[in-house]
Design a protein around this motif. Structure first.
Motif, short mmCIF file in Angstrom:
data_model
loop_
_atom_site.label_atom_id
_atom_site.label_comp_id
_atom_site.label_asym_id
_atom_site.label_seq_id
_atom_site.Cartn_x
_atom_site.Cartn_y
_atom_site.Cartn_z
N UNK A 75 0.84 -1.20 0.00
CA UNK A 75 0.00 0.00 0.00
C UNK A 75 0.87 1.24 0.00
N UNK A 76 0.58 2.22 -0.85
CA UNK A 76 1.45 3.39 -0.98
C UNK A 76 1.37 4.36 0.19
N UNK A 77 0.34 4.25 1.01
CA UNK A 77 0.13 5.23 2.07
C UNK A 77 0.65 4.80 3.43
N UNK A 78 0.67 3.49 3.67
CA UNK A 78 1.08 3.02 4.99
C UNK A 78 1.58 1.59 4.89
N UNK A 79 2.90 1.44 4.89
CA UNK A 79 3.51 0.12 4.77
C UNK A 79 3.10 -0.78 5.93
N UNK A 80 3.18 -0.25 7.14
CA UNK A 80 2.98 -1.08 8.33
C UNK A 80 1.57 -1.64 8.40
N UNK A 81 0.57 -0.79 8.15
CA UNK A 81 -0.81 -1.27 8.21
C UNK A 81 -1.07 -2.33 7.14
N UNK A 82 -0.45 -2.16 5.98
CA UNK A 82 -0.62 -3.15 4.92
C UNK A 82 -0.01 -4.49 5.33
N UNK A 83 1.18 -4.46 5.89
CA UNK A 83 1.85 -5.70 6.28
C UNK A 83 1.15 -6.39 7.45
N UNK A 84 0.47 -5.62 8.29
CA UNK A 84 -0.16 -6.20 9.47
C UNK A 84 -1.62 -6.59 9.23
N UNK A 85 -2.18 -6.24 8.07
CA UNK A 85 -3.57 -6.60 7.76
C UNK A 85 -3.71 -8.12 7.65
N UNK A 86 -4.88 -8.62 8.01
CA UNK A 86 -5.12 -10.06 7.92
C UNK A 86 -6.23 -10.42 6.94
N UNK A 87 -6.80 -9.42 6.28
CA UNK A 87 -7.84 -9.66 5.28
C UNK A 87 -7.78 -8.56 4.22
N UNK A 88 -7.90 -8.97 2.95
CA UNK A 88 -7.82 -8.03 1.84
C UNK A 88 -9.01 -8.24 0.92
N UNK A 89 -9.84 -7.22 0.78
CA UNK A 89 -11.01 -7.31 -0.09
C UNK A 89 -10.69 -6.62 -1.41
N UNK A 90 -10.79 -7.39 -2.49
CA UNK A 90 -10.43 -6.91 -3.81
C UNK A 90 -11.70 -6.49 -4.53
N UNK A 91 -11.70 -5.25 -5.04
CA UNK A 91 -12.93 -4.68 -5.58
C UNK A 91 -12.76 -4.28 -7.04
N UNK A 92 -13.86 -4.34 -7.78
CA UNK A 92 -13.88 -3.90 -9.17
C UNK A 92 -15.04 -2.93 -9.35
N UNK A 93 -14.93 -2.09 -10.39
CA UNK A 93 -15.96 -1.11 -10.66
C UNK A 93 -17.20 -1.76 -11.25
N UNK A 94 -18.36 -1.23 -10.86
CA UNK A 94 -19.62 -1.69 -11.44
C UNK A 94 -20.03 -0.72 -12.56
N UNK A 95 -21.11 -1.07 -13.26
CA UNK A 95 -21.55 -0.26 -14.39
C UNK A 95 -21.99 1.13 -13.97
N UNK A 96 -22.47 1.29 -12.75
CA UNK A 96 -22.91 2.61 -12.28
C UNK A 96 -21.81 3.33 -11.50
N UNK A 156 -11.80 -2.00 9.23
CA UNK A 156 -11.17 -1.41 8.05
C UNK A 156 -9.90 -0.69 8.45
N UNK A 157 -8.84 -0.91 7.69
CA UNK A 157 -7.54 -0.33 7.99
C UNK A 157 -7.18 0.75 6.98
N UNK A 158 -6.83 0.35 5.78
CA UNK A 158 -6.46 1.29 4.72
C UNK A 158 -6.91 0.72 3.38
N UNK A 159 -6.88 1.54 2.35
CA UNK A 159 -7.22 1.08 1.02
C UNK A 159 -6.61 1.97 -0.03
N UNK A 160 -6.38 1.42 -1.21
CA UNK A 160 -5.83 2.21 -2.31
C UNK A 160 -6.00 1.42 -3.60
N UNK A 161 -5.85 2.13 -4.73
CA UNK A 161 -5.95 1.49 -6.03
C UNK A 161 -4.90 0.41 -6.21
N UNK A 162 -5.26 -0.64 -6.91
CA UNK A 162 -4.35 -1.78 -7.14
C UNK A 162 -3.03 -1.33 -7.74
N UNK A 163 -3.09 -0.53 -8.77
CA UNK A 163 -1.87 -0.19 -9.50
C UNK A 163 -0.96 0.71 -8.68
#
Length: 524
Positions: free
Chosen positions: A288-309, A361-368
Motif C-alpha cells: 500500500x502506498x500510504x502506509x507500509x505497516x498497516x498493509x503488512x499487518x492486515x489479515x484480510x484483503x477485499x479486492x474490488x472492481x468497478x460496477x456499471x454505475x 477497516x484499515x487502509x485502502x488504495x488502487x491496485x496499480x
C-alpha cells in the motif's frame, strides 16, 4: 534588529513566468495570481513596489497588512524600503525579492508563503547544499526523506552528535529536508563572515528553502545572498540522493505508464505457473502506498472492481497479501481474456484493494498504486514508487561501492553466521533454506512465526555477546525492496517492545515457537 529568514528561489521557468522579460513583471504576475486565488478583485501593479540596489543586487518589497500591530520587520529592513509604508503584524504578507544577474530570490514574513508557493524552486535549498557538501565532515542533526520502497509519508530520522552525511544510508531514499552542521572548511570558505568564534561551524536547514540557523541583520542577509550567487556557479554533487524524480508529464503518462501496463499484461502468461517461471515473471514489490505497516499487518484483503454505475463490488477476499497481485490479474483475464489489452488496462487501473485487521477497516488504495518496480528505459533504470517515477543518477554505482565499503568497515559482522550454501536448483523455497539452521546449535528459526501481524525475522543466531536477527532473501532484485520494508518495520516494533515492561510481542513469538515444537521450554 535581526531575523532568521528562509531564502527561496523563484522558478522563472514556470509556464506563467517564462515569457516575462523583467523582474518587476514577474513579481507582478506572482502577486496577481495570488489575488485571483484569494478572490481579490483589485490588480497589483509593480509600480507600487519599493526597491533599492545594493552592490549588484536589487531588492523589491511587496507588503500587504491590516491595521493592528507594528511588525518587527520594520526595524530589520533598510529605511529606504520602509519609508512611508505600514508594517502591521496581524495578517501580514511581506515578500522581499532579491534580483541577481541570473536568479530571483525571495524572503517572506508573516503569512506570505502561499503567495510564492506556486512559483518557488522546490529543490532550491537541497541544490545549494549539493554544491558545498563534504560527506565525510558535515554532521546531520535530522533528515526527512521519502522512501523509494513505498512509504508516501516518508521517513524522519534524528541523529546524535558526530553522525556524518557519509554514515547516512541514502539508497532507497529521496531526501526532502535536512538540518545539519557544515564542516569547518565549508564554514570558513563560504560563511566565515557569520562566525563569532574561530572554531564556529555554521548550522543550516535545507529543503525548498536555504536557511542559516542564526539570526541575521540585513547586511548579513545581503552577504548570504551574494554567497548563494557564488555557490550557484559550483558543480553540484549527486552524492545526497541516488534518484531524481521525473517531472516530464508526457514521458510519465504516455510512455512509462504504458510500459508498466505492458509488463502487467504480459505477466498474465505466468498465472498458474508462477514458481516454475519465477525468472520470467514481472519483478515488483506490492505494498500500500500510504502506509507500509498497516498493509503488512492486515489479515484480510477485499479486492474490488468497478460496477456499471461507477460503484464498487468485492470480487474476491484473500488473507495473504502475496495473493493479491495474481488474484487481480486472474480476474482481468476471466472478464476480458488474454488478448484485450485495452480493457485489461482499464480494469487494473480501476481495481481497488481494501485492507482489514481484526475485522476493522484499515487502509485502502488502487491496485496499480501498490506496485513498485523498475525497468530500463532509454538505457537508464527507471523506478516507479506509489505513482511517482524516478531516474537513477549516473553516480549510483560508484556511490554504492563507496557507501558499502564504509558500512562494511564500520559495522562488521562475522562471515560465519550463515554457512549453508543456497543453490536454487537444489533448494527452491526460502523456507526450506531457513530450516536448514533449525537443528544447529545457537540458531532458532522463526520463519512464518507471525505475532501481531509481524514476522520479526527468519533466523535468530546468538553467541555469548550478540544476538543476530537475520532476514533471508535470494538474489538482488525487487525482493530487496520488500526486505527493506520488513527490516524497517520489525526493527521499529522490536525497539518499541524492548521499551515495555512485559515484552508482549516476544512472549507471543516464544509461545508460538513452543507450540510448533521449534523451541524447547528449557531455553526459557
Amino acid at each position: 534588529m535581526t531575523q532568521n529568514p528562509k531564502i527561496y528561489r523563484i522558478n522563472t521557468k514556470d509556464r506563467l513566468l517564462t515569457k516575462l522579460p523583467t523582474c518587476e513583471l514577474i513579481i507582478e504576475k506572482i502577486i496577481n495570481t495570488s489575488f485571483a486565488k484569494l478572490g481579490i478583485k483589485e490588480t497589483f501593479s509593480s509600480t507600487s513596489l519599493k526597491k533599492i540596489s545594493k552592490d549588484e543586487i536589487t531588492y523589491y518589497l511587496y507588503l500587504y497588512d491590516s491595521n493592528e500591530t507594528v511588525s518587527d520587520w520594520k526595524d530589520f529592513l533598510p529605511k529606504e524600503l520602509t519609508q512611508n509604508e505600514g508594517f502591521i503584524q496581524q495578517k501580514l504578507s511581506l515578500v522581499l525579492f532579491a534580483e541577481t544577474e541570473f536568479d530571483i530570490f525571495c524572503i517572506i514574513g508573516g503569512n506570505a508563503f502561499q503567495i510564492i508557493l506556486p512559483f518557488i524552486d522546490k529543490s532550491f535549498g537541497l541544490n545549494v547544499y549539493s554544491r558545498i557538501m563534504q560527506p565525510q565532515y558535515d554532521q546531520i542533526a535530522s533528515i526527512k526523506s521519502r522512501g523509494i520502497t513505498g512509504s508516501r509519508a516518508g521517513l524522519s530520522e534524528q541523529f546524535r552528535d558526530n553522525y556524518r552525511i557519509i554514515d547516512y544510508i541514502k539508497f532507497g531514499k529521496v531526501t526532502k529536508e535536512i538540518h545539519l552542521k557544515l564542516s569547518q572548511e565549508t564554514t570558513d570558505l563560504h560563511f566565515g563572515f557569520l562566525k563569532n568564534k574561530e572554531n564556529d561551524k555554521i548550522q543550516i536547514y535545507v529543503s525548498k528553502a536555504f536557511k542559516i540557523k542564526k539570526n541575521l541583520d540585513f547586511n548579513e542577509l545581503h552577504k548570504v545572498i551574494e554567497e548563494l550567487v557564488v555557490i550557484s556557479e559550483l558543480a553540484p554533487s549527486d552524492y545526497l540522493d541516488s534518484y531524481k524524480e521525473i517531472t516530464d508529464t508526457n514521458l510519465k503518462d504516455n510512455i512509462l505508464h504504458q510500459e508498466l501496463i505492458t509488463h502487467l499484461f504480459n505477466d498474465t502468461e505466468n498465472l498458474g505457473r508462477r514458481k516454475s517461471n519465477e525468472h520470467k515473471s514481472f519483478q515488483h514489490d506490492f505494498c500500500n502506498p500510504n502506509n507500509i505497516e498497516k498493509f503488512y499487518e492486515a489479515d484480510e484483503f477485499r479486492l474490488k472492481e468497478k460496477t456499471e454505475n461507477n460503484g464498487y463490488t468485492v470480487f474476491k477476499i484473500v488473507y495473504d497479501r502475496n495473493e493479491i497481485y495474481d488474484a487481480v490479474l486472474n480476474r482481468a483475464v476471466e472478464r476480458f481474456g488474454v488478448n484485450d489489452r485495452f480493457n485489461f488496462m482499464n480494469f487494473v487501473r480501476s481495481a481497488y484493494v481494501t485492507c482489514y485487521q481484526d475485522g476493522n477497516h484499515s487502509i485502502g488504495s488502487g491496485f496499480i498504486f501498490h506496485i513498485s518496480t523498475e525497468f530500463p528505459y532509454d538505457g537508464t533504470p527507471i523506478f516507479l514508487v506509489d505513482t511517482k517515477w524516478y531516474r537513477l543518477q549516473d553516480s549510483f554505482v560508484e556511490d554504492l561501492k563507496t557507501n558499502t565499503k564504509h558500512v562494511l568497515k564500520t559495522y562488521k559482522a562475522s562471515n560465519k553466521i550463515l554457512t549453508e550454501p543456497w543453490d536454487k536448483n537444489v533448494i527452491r523455497v526460502e523456507g526450506d533454506y531457513n530450516f536448514r539452521y533449525n537443528s544447529k546449535p545457537n540458531y532458532i528459526v522463526i520463519d512464518t512465526i507471525i505475532a501481531d501481524g509481524l514476522e520479526l525475522c527468519d533466523i535468530i543466531h546468538y553467541d555469548d555477546n550478540n544476538i543476530y536477527l537475520i532476514h533471508v532473501k535470494y538474489g538482488f532484485q525487487s525482493k530487496i525492496r520488500e526486505l527493506t520494508n520488513q527490516i524497517t518495520i520489525s526493527a521499529r516494533r522490536l525497539r518499541e517492545t524492548l521499551g515495555t515492561k512485559n515484552k508482549p510481542l516476544l512472549e507471543k513469538i516464544y509461545n508460538r515457537l513452543i507450540k510448533k515444537n521449534i523451541i524447547l521450554t528449557t531455553y526459557h
